[in-house]
Scaffold this motif. Structure first.
Motif, mmCIF file in Angstrom:
data_model
loop_
_atom_site.group_PDB
_atom_site.id
_atom_site.type_symbol
_atom_site.label_atom_id
_atom_site.label_comp_id
_atom_site.label_asym_id
_atom_site.label_seq_id
_atom_site.Cartn_x
_atom_site.Cartn_y
_atom_site.Cartn_z
ATOM 1 N N PHE A 115 -6.410 6.601 3.376
ATOM 2 C CA PHE A 115 -6.317 6.051 2.005
ATOM 3 C C PHE A 115 -4.853 6.061 1.560
ATOM 4 C CE2 PHE A 115 -10.729 8.002 0.818
ATOM 5 C CZ PHE A 115 -11.377 6.914 1.353
ATOM 6 N N SER A 116 -4.179 7.189 1.799
ATOM 7 C CA SER A 116 -2.801 7.335 1.306
ATOM 8 C C SER A 116 -1.884 6.263 1.880
ATOM 9 C CB SER A 116 -2.221 8.708 1.667
ATOM 10 O OG SER A 116 -3.075 9.712 1.221
ATOM 11 N N GLU A 117 -1.985 6.082 3.208
ATOM 12 C CA GLU A 117 -1.097 5.084 3.820
ATOM 13 C C GLU A 117 -1.358 3.691 3.276
ATOM 14 O OE1 GLU A 117 -0.424 6.375 8.372
ATOM 15 O OE2 GLU A 117 0.351 4.451 7.717
ATOM 16 N N VAL A 118 -2.643 3.365 3.147
ATOM 17 C CA VAL A 118 -2.985 2.027 2.674
ATOM 18 C C VAL A 118 -2.545 1.866 1.207
ATOM 19 C CG1 VAL A 118 -4.891 0.418 2.295
ATOM 20 C CG2 VAL A 118 -4.873 1.827 4.322
ATOM 21 N N ILE A 119 -2.660 2.945 0.445
ATOM 22 C CA ILE A 119 -2.223 2.898 -0.963
ATOM 23 C C ILE A 119 -0.721 2.608 -1.049
ATOM 24 C CG2 ILE A 119 -1.763 4.376 -2.972
ATOM 25 C CD1 ILE A 119 -4.583 5.581 -2.542
ATOM 26 N N ILE A 120 0.064 3.285 -0.220
ATOM 27 C CA ILE A 120 1.521 3.032 -0.249
ATOM 28 C C ILE A 120 1.792 1.565 0.073
ATOM 29 C CG2 ILE A 120 3.769 3.605 0.777
ATOM 30 C CD1 ILE A 120 2.656 6.342 1.538
ATOM 31 N N GLY A 121 1.084 1.050 1.080
ATOM 32 C CA GLY A 121 1.301 -0.331 1.490
ATOM 33 C C GLY A 121 0.932 -1.316 0.396
ATOM 34 N N ARG A 122 -0.282 -1.146 -0.142
ATOM 35 C CA ARG A 122 -0.698 -2.165 -1.101
ATOM 36 C C ARG A 122 0.060 -2.050 -2.420
ATOM 37 N NH1 ARG A 122 -6.503 -3.809 -3.339
ATOM 38 N NH2 ARG A 122 -6.278 -1.845 -4.443
ATOM 39 N N VAL A 144 2.286 6.380 11.374
ATOM 40 C CA VAL A 144 3.340 5.602 12.013
ATOM 41 C C VAL A 144 3.648 4.294 11.291
ATOM 42 C CG1 VAL A 144 2.993 6.511 14.323
ATOM 43 C CG2 VAL A 144 1.694 4.546 13.592
ATOM 44 N N GLY A 145 3.112 4.132 10.089
ATOM 45 C CA GLY A 145 3.453 2.930 9.328
ATOM 46 C C GLY A 145 2.603 1.703 9.647
ATOM 47 N N THR A 146 1.649 1.820 10.591
ATOM 48 C CA THR A 146 0.844 0.626 10.903
ATOM 49 C C THR A 146 -0.175 0.363 9.787
ATOM 50 O OG1 THR A 146 -0.683 1.961 12.184
ATOM 51 C CG2 THR A 146 0.978 0.798 13.408
ATOM 52 N N MET A 147 -0.861 1.412 9.361
ATOM 53 C CA MET A 147 -1.870 1.209 8.315
ATOM 54 C C MET A 147 -1.184 0.899 6.988
ATOM 55 S SD MET A 147 -4.730 1.117 9.653
ATOM 56 C CE MET A 147 -5.893 1.710 10.882
ATOM 57 N N LEU A 148 0.024 1.419 6.826
ATOM 58 C CA LEU A 148 0.808 1.083 5.631
ATOM 59 C C LEU A 148 1.109 -0.421 5.625
ATOM 60 C CD1 LEU A 148 4.012 3.055 4.564
ATOM 61 C CD2 LEU A 148 3.791 0.620 4.242
ATOM 62 N N THR A 149 1.590 -0.920 6.759
ATOM 63 C CA THR A 149 1.938 -2.337 6.848
ATOM 64 C C THR A 149 0.698 -3.213 6.650
ATOM 65 O OG1 THR A 149 3.713 -1.754 8.364
ATOM 66 C CG2 THR A 149 3.067 -4.067 8.312
ATOM 67 N N TYR A 150 -0.409 -2.846 7.309
ATOM 68 C CA TYR A 150 -1.635 -3.621 7.113
ATOM 69 C C TYR A 150 -2.081 -3.536 5.649
ATOM 70 C CZ TYR A 150 -2.563 -4.940 11.984
ATOM 71 O OH TYR A 150 -2.518 -5.514 13.229
ATOM 72 N N GLY A 151 -1.933 -2.358 5.057
ATOM 73 C CA GLY A 151 -2.302 -2.192 3.640
ATOM 74 C C GLY A 151 -1.525 -3.146 2.757
ATOM 75 N N SER A 152 -0.291 -3.442 3.151
ATOM 76 C CA SER A 152 0.533 -4.321 2.323
ATOM 77 C C SER A 152 0.059 -5.769 2.379
ATOM 78 C CB SER A 152 2.003 -4.226 2.749
ATOM 79 O OG SER A 152 2.225 -4.960 3.926
ATOM 80 N N TYR A 153 -0.816 -6.080 3.343
ATOM 81 C CA TYR A 153 -1.359 -7.440 3.425
ATOM 82 C C TYR A 153 -2.739 -7.544 2.757
ATOM 83 C CZ TYR A 153 2.235 -8.007 7.049
ATOM 84 O OH TYR A 153 3.411 -8.033 7.737
ATOM 85 N N ILE A 154 -3.168 -6.457 2.112
ATOM 86 C CA ILE A 154 -4.492 -6.495 1.484
ATOM 87 C C ILE A 154 -4.350 -6.971 0.034
ATOM 88 C CG2 ILE A 154 -6.517 -5.143 0.827
ATOM 89 C CD1 ILE A 154 -5.965 -3.274 3.132
ATOM 90 N N LYS A 155 -5.178 -7.932 -0.342
ATOM 91 C CA LYS A 155 -5.078 -8.501 -1.692
ATOM 92 C C LYS A 155 -5.484 -7.481 -2.749
ATOM 93 C CE LYS A 155 -6.194 -13.223 -0.390
ATOM 94 N NZ LYS A 155 -7.420 -13.951 -0.082
ATOM 95 N N LYS A 156 -5.002 -7.700 -3.960
ATOM 96 C CA LYS A 156 -5.217 -6.746 -5.053
ATOM 97 C C LYS A 156 -6.686 -6.537 -5.414
ATOM 98 C CE LYS A 156 -1.118 -5.236 -6.030
ATOM 99 N NZ LYS A 156 -0.807 -3.887 -5.531
#
Ligand code: PHE
Length: 448
Positions: free
Chosen positions: A58-65, A230-242
């Motif tokens: 959750f945390s990584e995806v939160i940072i990304g999005r 490693v930043g992968t889930m963060l990067t994918y999280g940044s491609y998730i719509k609001k």
């Protein structure tokens, strides 16, 4: 420039699950289950995945999005002018190191797929013959290098095609196919005479087997399998719509990753038992023990093709996610085209990977801190960079980001009522329990 997003919920899921499901599930998990006592290990693993690692995901995806930026840009945006930018730097470098040696094993899978299509695991081949076939292959110069190169090229081609028409589209075709392949193999494996013992080993826990080492192995595996730190889930999280529910997508990812690991174990361990072999075979399980089984079981030639194809697909969707981190960074921070960025990442990863590949043969005498080049990069990232990265990311979300920002991301500004109900618990895990747990794996990794 407009940032790309994943198109829909299923697209998010196949991308995230594609990253999570990889060699970790098909190669590492079954041999860990074999080495650490079967069901008891799985029991501990369930706790690790759903209680400790899911909040980190959750945390990584939160940072990304929240940041809608690449792994480096995210920290620059959310904590401008602070030392957190170094976490961004590490989050870009680590996945490039991981994809380098990951694609060496990807190359081995290609070679073994090729061998199985040529029916090289001939009927009645002995374990010694297949063992020496493997040794000869990995210690040679060109064949593994060719495999590494092709594997990395395939990964790069999907990346060049883009987030939506590359990563997402590829995942939508490959992930369902992957599940079908592994289920076919599991059915074959559990219907072999004598497979029952394997199933008992997998599903009947002997709790006396649980000790500190088992717990730390399970936590380490959960970390690796969910692609954390490693930043992968963060990067994918940044491609998730609001308007997507990131808690749900992350949870489905963890569930599918776990189910896949279980099916993979059902595909492998019952067959190992049916042939009276040792499940504690370790890393050689997939490339030495399994080919022996394929050579000697009914329909084995066909099942070998299915298995190694599954291995390639699983590995490639994971290596795509690692590769994308560097590309997203170069495109957004260095303003190069996606194509050029893909070529740069390819060149760096190819070079490090080539050294890793050669370290099984001609370069085996070169030691860094007493380890061969491959083992050095593997240990450096799995025991050190990934865990520290995961630790810092969860600390970042728990202690640096404001609680209201985290709440906003987790509940889509309070509109998701189910997420609102569990927020307090999740936030507690993120602030206190997860950082301590990760610190423990890190320290135990240093001890063993
Ligand atoms: N989760 C992948 C696997 O199980 C490995 C991986 C780790 C991928 C870290 C991306 C980032 O094989």
């Amino acid at each position: 420039m407009e940032r790309e997003n994943f198109g829909n919920r299923f697209g998010v899921l196949v991308a995230m699950a594609g990253s999570a499901i990889g060699l970790g599930n098909l190669w590492r998990f079954p041999y860990l289950v074999g080495s650490y006592g079967g069901a008891a290990f799985i029991f501990v693993y369930i706790f690790c995945v759903f209680l400790l690692c899911l909040p980190i995901l959750f945390s990584e995806v939160i940072i990304g999005r929240r940041s809608h930026a690449n792994a480096y840009g995210a920290f620059k945006k959310l904590a401008p002018g602070t030392k957190w930018k170094w976490l961004g730097v590490a989050s870009v470098i680590t996945p490039i190191i991981v994809v380098s040696y990951y694609s060496v094993i990807g190359g081995w899978s290609l070679e073994y797929f090729f061998k199985s299509c040529m029916f090289e695991f001939t009927e009645g081949a002995t374990q010694a013959e297949l063992g020496s076939m493997f040794d000869k292959f990995i210690t040679s110069v060109w064949p593994p290098l060719v495999g590494h190169t092709i594997f990395l090229l395939l990964t790069g081609l999907v990346i060049i095609a883009g987030v939506k028409s590359g990563i997402e589209k590829f995942g939508k075709i490959m992930m369902p196919m992957l599940f079908v392949l592994i289920i076919v193999m599991a059915v074959r494996s559990i219907t072999l005479p004598g497979a029952m013992d394997g199933l008992v080993y997998l599903f009947k826990p002997d709790f006396s087997k649980i000790d500190g080492e088992v717990c730390s192995a399970a936590l380490g595996q959960a970390f690796f399998s969910l692609s954390l730190g490693v930043g992968t889930m963060l990067t994918y999280g940044s491609y998730i719509k609001k308007d997507e529910n990131i808690a749900a997508s992350s949870s489905y990812t963890a569930v599918s990753d776990f189910i896949f690991a279980l099916i993979a174990s059902c595909a492998i361990l019952p067959a190992v038992f049916a042939f009276g072999l040792n499940p504690q075979e370790g890393p050689g399980l997939v490339f030495q023990t399994l080919p022996f089984i394929f050579s000697n079981m009914p329909m084995g030639g066909f099942i070998a093709i299915i298995f190694f194809l599954a291995l390639i697909v699983a590995a490639i969707t994971s290596s795509i996610s690692l590769y994308e981190v560097g590309v997203a960074y170069l495109v957004e921070e260095r303003h190069v085209s996606r194509k050029k960025a893909s070529v740069i990442v390819f060149a760096v990863a190819w070079l490090i990977g080539a050294l890793c590949s050669l370290s099984f043969g001609p370069l085996s005498d070169i030691k860094i801190f007493g380890q061969t080049i491959f083992n050095f990069f593997d240990k450096l990232s799995a025991n050190f960079l990934m865990t520290i990265g995961g630790f810092l990311m969860v600390v970042f979300v728990g202690w640096k980001m404001s609680k209201s920002d985290v709440f906003d991301e987790f509940t889509n500004s309070g509109t998701l009522s189910a997420n609102k109900r569990i927020f307090k618990f999740v936030y507690f895990m993120i602030r206190y329990v997860c950082p301590i747990a990760v610190l423990m794996i890190f320290l135990s990794g240093l001890l063993f």
